[in-house]
Motif scaffolding. Structure first.
Motif, short mmCIF file in Angstrom:
data_model
loop_
_atom_site.label_atom_id
_atom_site.label_comp_id
_atom_site.label_asym_id
_atom_site.label_seq_id
_atom_site.Cartn_x
_atom_site.Cartn_y
_atom_site.Cartn_z
N GLU A 35 44.28 38.73 34.10
CA GLU A 35 43.45 38.91 35.21
C GLU A 35 42.53 40.32 35.07
O GLU A 35 41.34 40.53 35.21
CB GLU A 35 43.91 39.03 36.56
N SER A 57 32.44 36.80 39.57
CA SER A 57 33.61 36.41 40.74
C SER A 57 34.88 36.03 40.03
O SER A 57 34.71 35.49 38.84
CB SER A 57 33.11 35.29 41.57
N SER A 58 35.95 36.56 40.54
CA SER A 58 37.18 36.02 40.08
C SER A 58 38.45 35.90 40.98
O SER A 58 38.31 36.58 42.10
CB SER A 58 37.98 37.01 38.84
N ARG A 59 39.36 35.29 40.79
CA ARG A 59 40.61 35.07 41.54
C ARG A 59 41.72 34.71 40.64
O ARG A 59 41.63 33.61 39.89
CB ARG A 59 40.42 33.95 42.56
N GLY A 60 42.51 35.68 40.17
CA GLY A 60 43.32 35.52 39.29
C GLY A 60 42.95 35.40 37.77
O GLY A 60 41.80 36.37 37.70
#
Length: 141
Positions: A35, A57-60
């Motif tokens: 990540e 954008s990121s999540r994990g």
């Protein structure tokens, strides 16, 4: 005769075994490192390619780069494929070109870096090669 709950016990045993593997393989720690690596690349692309990158954008370990339009995203996808990386464009119905980054959960650092390097070269091919024409198109919109 089978008991009614037999399948449930087997499913629970399989789930517990999967959790054991995740713990033994230190997947949460590994995913946190991946990540961070992805996040650094997202930041760099957002800052370096301001004429085409609208947001990141990121999540994990799941991430995306939203480009100005789907045409630009298709150009990046084509160049990424030329560099050995298959990427998917999301958001086509909304005229937004999201390049999705979805590595496998157990991707190695070397594999992840190789994929991100390929995407980096694709961005460079599209933006650096055509920077003057992209600036003109950006000013016109």
């Amino acid at each position: 005769a089978r008991e009614v709950g037999e399948g449930g016990r087997q499913a629970c045993a399989a789930a517990l075994a999967a959790l054991d593997v995740l713990q033994e393989e230190q997947v949460p720690r590994h995913a946190a490192g991946a990540e961070r690596l992805i996040g650094h690349r997202l930041d760099r692309w957002r800052d370096q390619y301001v004429e085409g990158v609208v947001e990141t954008s990121s999540r994990g370990i799941l991430a995306g780069v939203r480009l100005r339009d789907t045409t630009l995203a298709a150009m990046v996808r084509e160049r990424a494929l030329a560099h050995g990386l298959l990427v998917r464009i999301d958001g086509a119905a909304s005229e937004e070109g999201w390049i999705g980054i979805r590595p496998p959960l157990l991707v190695t650092r070397t594999e992840l870096e190789r994929g991100l390097d390929s995407l980096d070269r694709a961005f460079s091919d599209v933006f650096d090669t055509g920077r003057s024409s992209l600036h003109a198109a950006t000013r016109a919109t």
